[in-house]
Design an enzyme around this catalytic site. Sequence first.
Site, PDB file in Angstrom:
ATOM      1  N   ASP A  16      16.335  13.585 -37.494  1.00  0.00           N
ATOM      2  CA  ASP A  16      16.908  14.811 -36.955  1.00  0.00           C
ATOM      3  C   ASP A  16      18.420  14.871 -37.147  1.00  0.00           C
ATOM      4  O   ASP A  16      19.161  14.697 -36.177  1.00  0.00           O
ATOM      5  CB  ASP A  16      16.549  14.904 -35.464  1.00  0.00           C
ATOM      6  CG  ASP A  16      16.736  16.304 -34.913  1.00  0.00           C
ATOM      7  OD1 ASP A  16      16.966  17.224 -35.702  1.00  0.00           O
ATOM      8  OD2 ASP A  16      16.640  16.466 -33.684  1.00  0.00           O
ATOM      9  N   ARG A  55      22.219  24.419 -29.338  1.00  0.00           N
ATOM     10  CA  ARG A  55      23.093  23.555 -30.161  1.00  0.00           C
ATOM     11  C   ARG A  55      24.246  24.342 -30.756  1.00  0.00           C
ATOM     12  O   ARG A  55      24.634  24.137 -31.913  1.00  0.00           O
ATOM     13  CB  ARG A  55      22.312  22.860 -31.275  1.00  0.00           C
ATOM     14  CG  ARG A  55      21.011  22.226 -30.828  1.00  0.00           C
ATOM     15  CD  ARG A  55      21.200  21.272 -29.698  1.00  0.00           C
ATOM     16  NE  ARG A  55      19.938  20.737 -29.197  1.00  0.00           N
ATOM     17  CZ  ARG A  55      19.848  20.002 -28.085  1.00  0.00           C
ATOM     18  NH1 ARG A  55      20.919  19.746 -27.364  1.00  0.00           N
ATOM     19  NH2 ARG A  55      18.698  19.529 -27.690  1.00  0.00           N
ATOM     20  N   ASN A  58      12.998  28.217 -31.514  1.00  0.00           N
ATOM     21  CA  ASN A  58      12.282  28.162 -30.239  1.00  0.00           C
ATOM     22  C   ASN A  58      12.287  29.585 -29.694  1.00  0.00           C
ATOM     23  O   ASN A  58      13.294  30.054 -29.179  1.00  0.00           O
ATOM     24  CB  ASN A  58      12.978  27.219 -29.266  1.00  0.00           C
ATOM     25  CG  ASN A  58      12.993  25.787 -29.786  1.00  0.00           C
ATOM     26  OD1 ASN A  58      11.984  25.292 -30.274  1.00  0.00           O
ATOM     27  ND2 ASN A  58      14.144  25.136 -29.711  1.00  0.00           N
ATOM     28  N   LYS A 112       8.371  27.576 -36.117  1.00  0.00           N
ATOM     29  CA  LYS A 112       8.324  26.203 -35.600  1.00  0.00           C
ATOM     30  C   LYS A 112       7.057  26.125 -34.762  1.00  0.00           C
ATOM     31  O   LYS A 112       6.954  26.766 -33.720  1.00  0.00           O
ATOM     32  CB  LYS A 112       9.550  25.946 -34.741  1.00  0.00           C
ATOM     33  CG  LYS A 112       9.534  24.621 -33.977  1.00  0.00           C
ATOM     34  CD  LYS A 112      10.818  24.419 -33.183  1.00  0.00           C
ATOM     35  CE  LYS A 112      10.805  23.101 -32.423  1.00  0.00           C
ATOM     36  NZ  LYS A 112      12.095  22.851 -31.727  1.00  0.00           N
ATOM     37  N   GLU A 135      16.299  21.730 -45.278  1.00  0.00           N
ATOM     38  CA  GLU A 135      17.015  22.252 -44.114  1.00  0.00           C
ATOM     39  C   GLU A 135      18.138  21.294 -43.744  1.00  0.00           C
ATOM     40  O   GLU A 135      17.906  20.123 -43.437  1.00  0.00           O
ATOM     41  CB  GLU A 135      16.052  22.402 -42.919  1.00  0.00           C
ATOM     42  CG  GLU A 135      16.743  22.844 -41.634  1.00  0.00           C
ATOM     43  CD  GLU A 135      15.770  23.078 -40.458  1.00  0.00           C
ATOM     44  OE1 GLU A 135      14.553  23.215 -40.676  1.00  0.00           O
ATOM     45  OE2 GLU A 135      16.243  23.111 -39.309  1.00  0.00           O
ATOM     46  N   GLU A 185      25.426  19.079 -34.328  1.00  0.00           N
ATOM     47  CA  GLU A 185      24.777  18.585 -33.116  1.00  0.00           C
ATOM     48  C   GLU A 185      25.011  17.097 -32.889  1.00  0.00           C
ATOM     49  O   GLU A 185      25.356  16.677 -31.792  1.00  0.00           O
ATOM     50  CB  GLU A 185      23.273  18.892 -33.191  1.00  0.00           C
ATOM     51  CG  GLU A 185      22.502  18.334 -32.013  1.00  0.00           C
ATOM     52  CD  GLU A 185      21.023  18.728 -32.034  1.00  0.00           C
ATOM     53  OE1 GLU A 185      20.596  19.447 -32.941  1.00  0.00           O
ATOM     54  OE2 GLU A 185      20.313  18.288 -31.103  1.00  0.00           O
ATOM     55  N   ARG A 236       8.226  25.400 -40.771  1.00  0.00           N
ATOM     56  CA  ARG A 236       9.017  24.163 -40.639  1.00  0.00           C
ATOM     57  C   ARG A 236       8.139  22.905 -40.548  1.00  0.00           C
ATOM     58  O   ARG A 236       7.084  22.922 -39.911  1.00  0.00           O
ATOM     59  CB  ARG A 236       9.935  24.259 -39.426  1.00  0.00           C
ATOM     60  CG  ARG A 236      10.947  25.378 -39.575  1.00  0.00           C
ATOM     61  CD  ARG A 236      11.789  25.519 -38.338  1.00  0.00           C
ATOM     62  NE  ARG A 236      12.910  24.606 -38.299  1.00  0.00           N
ATOM     63  CZ  ARG A 236      13.209  23.835 -37.261  1.00  0.00           C
ATOM     64  NH1 ARG A 236      12.446  23.809 -36.192  1.00  0.00           N
ATOM     65  NH2 ARG A 236      14.280  23.067 -37.290  1.00  0.00           N
ATOM     66  N   TRP A 241      10.899  10.204 -26.977  1.00  0.00           N
ATOM     67  CA  TRP A 241      11.233  11.022 -28.149  1.00  0.00           C
ATOM     68  C   TRP A 241      11.110  10.306 -29.501  1.00  0.00           C
ATOM     69  O   TRP A 241      11.344  10.904 -30.541  1.00  0.00           O
ATOM     70  CB  TRP A 241      12.644  11.591 -27.997  1.00  0.00           C
ATOM     71  CG  TRP A 241      12.713  12.583 -26.872  1.00  0.00           C
ATOM     72  CD1 TRP A 241      12.981  12.311 -25.557  1.00  0.00           C
ATOM     73  CD2 TRP A 241      12.484  13.988 -26.954  1.00  0.00           C
ATOM     74  NE1 TRP A 241      12.936  13.469 -24.820  1.00  0.00           N
ATOM     75  CE2 TRP A 241      12.637  14.518 -25.653  1.00  0.00           C
ATOM     76  CE3 TRP A 241      12.170  14.860 -28.006  1.00  0.00           C
ATOM     77  CZ2 TRP A 241      12.477  15.884 -25.371  1.00  0.00           C
ATOM     78  CZ3 TRP A 241      12.018  16.206 -27.728  1.00  0.00           C
ATOM     79  CH2 TRP A 241      12.168  16.709 -26.421  1.00  0.00           C
ATOM     80  N   GLU A 274       7.735  19.952 -30.382  1.00  0.00           N
ATOM     81  CA  GLU A 274       8.542  20.004 -29.170  1.00  0.00           C
ATOM     82  C   GLU A 274       8.023  21.098 -28.226  1.00  0.00           C
ATOM     83  O   GLU A 274       8.762  21.993 -27.808  1.00  0.00           O
ATOM     84  CB  GLU A 274      10.022  20.198 -29.516  1.00  0.00           C
ATOM     85  CG  GLU A 274      10.534  19.056 -30.388  1.00  0.00           C
ATOM     86  CD  GLU A 274      12.014  19.147 -30.744  1.00  0.00           C
ATOM     87  OE1 GLU A 274      12.566  20.258 -30.779  1.00  0.00           O
ATOM     88  OE2 GLU A 274      12.608  18.078 -30.990  1.00  0.00           O
TER      89      GLU A 274
END
Length: 683
Positions: free
Chosen positions: A369, A165, A207, A286, A391, A397, A323, A545, A290
């Site tokens: 999100d 992103r 990630n 995290k 956060e 994004e 998170r 999603w 996902e």
Amino acid sequence: DQGYSAWLGYPPLPQGRLQEQYVKWCGAVSVTEADDTVQAALAEWNKGIVAMLAIQVQADQELSTGALRVAIGTFGGGNTLIRSVFKEADIRKVEREGFAIRTSADHNCIAVGAASPVGVLYGVFHLLRLLGTLQEIEELDVTVNPVNGLRMINHWDNFDGSVERGYAGRSFFYENNRFTGDMGRIRDYARLMSSTGINAIAINNVNVHALETLFISEYLPEVASIADVFRLYGIRLFLSVNFAGPMHEGEVGTADPLDPGVRSWWQRKAADIYQAIPDFGGFVVKADSENRPGPFTYGRDHADGANMLAEALEPYGGIVIWRCFVYNCKQDWRDRKTDRARAAYDHFKPLDGKFKDNVILQIKNGPMDFQVREPVSPLFGALERTNQVIEFQIAQEYTGQQRHVCYLVPQWKEVLEFNTNAKGEASPVKHIVDGSLWGNRYSGIAAVSNVGNDLNWTGHLLAQANLYGYGRLAWNPELSAEEIAGEWIALTFGQDPTTAAVISRILLDSWEIYESYTAPLGVGWMINPEHHYGPNVDGYEYSQWGTYHYADNCGIGVDRTVQSGTGYSSQYIGSNAARYDSLEECPDELLLFFHHVPYTHVLHSGKTVIQHIYDTHFAGAERAEELLALWGSLQGSLREDLYVQVEERLQGQAAHAKEWRDQINTYFFRKSGIMDASQRTIY
Ligand code: BDP
């Protein structure tokens, strides 16, 4: 320069009374400390004064005793001026990262004093900002402490040099699975961040891929050299870690948080890290989100996972930032009872009070999100015995990816001001995240970075205002979006009032404009899957999603009410729950987030939902075009290198806004069959 120096370019100040005042006071400086951070403050001071006032700064020793000067130092640092200007009572008011500035006619100086070297640095940035925004300095007497303890930036940079992103080029930390070693750039970045008050930076993506798991072992020396640069500017380095780390390195066959081998693996890592980086901040995690590994694999909960890491960091004063972006990304879109918005609360509310006190939960501002419009996450207010940070996403994004202008400070302000009702009437989010409402040990604000190796850092020059604004707001949430914009404009473009008025208007209108030509009334999404740029109304409608609008020929919106919907509205407290649950009381801008309604439903504004969609999309595209015209009025009065890059982005935005308008309007015209009352062309 192309914007590289950003808000630390120190444009020359206009001639006049104030400039004369500055020349009079700022021609000499008294610094007695050799500390690296104090020296960085001195270097910054010299740089700023030379550029803004075109004078050289004399060092103290060259002066006669009666001459005016600026004195910079810590209270205990041996500078006699600092020691004489500030009394015990003054010193007591200054916290570890705070500072005091006082103009003292008696001592012929402006004294910038602090408890720590980084406080000195913040004080110098503050004084430079006063000059850059043309404030009086002859009667200064302020004590300033940051409101939030943790003021953090999260990078989503990958070791291969890509940025998840990222909309401003590639990473300046890594390229091709190596550290770039570009310490000059990293130092400039640290300076920029520190000037806004940032004190923590996580340098890798949440990630965490296979090679990045080695940041805490093989690559520790490189990580440590970045930490050395950050340290100069009062910034603690954090790393995102992979929960399955012990397995990746092949030493342990499990990542079960209750397994003794796993626990001691992390303890050994922590020992190694602190050996290399004594002031290492801690881990960002995290997990179970996902497709990332996490404690669920072992039937453990997130308190088990976080506490295991916290235990490893505890002896060194490190913290775990865990998170709350945990949800099922493989849900069944046909099932209207499942609701991604509920997930964070459902997972973490039951764990309140179960985390060690060096764990901080990091909660996205909204339940979904980072959409252009979402309600505030109901976890704020629900966790009474848990450290927490909010956060935000500075990276745009879902708000135009730094090709569209979208000044996000007004959005963040709205979130911070939201009253959660957690402890009666005055329980705004800002008092939860600053730790004062529940008296937390750790608290603060984190946000996803919007920078990359583009020369101007943020791709769109105007996106620098978000980066600057984020830091300023994290330091002091009481600052207004207008004030912050005004500062950024003056520091970046100089003092011309017409320029300031035009840019300020562009920034302050930009969020509303972006919202008006994209997904309507809080429903969100409607973007192209994966890369998330550009209109695609059904892009995520039939996927897993959890991001739906449920538009059909009769109506649109997600029913999150208690009676007939997912019950999400009940995660709020008191009047908030009631207001969102009620079709009559729900605010227009969030209507479709909470309710499924016919297109003919009449809003508080008096318009039907369908007419609102048409009107806002026509107006939004038109206003995007006006932004370009507004910017055009500055041609010739701005530096050409800055002017042209924004012009080019605004042209793109104006064209792209029409694409949004047409796709959204056409979609809803065809779905609903209802004509536009003003009979404009809809395809
Ligand atoms: C979403 C992004 C995804 C991130 C995720 C996160 O699309 O790339 O990994 O958030 O916050 O917004 O973890």
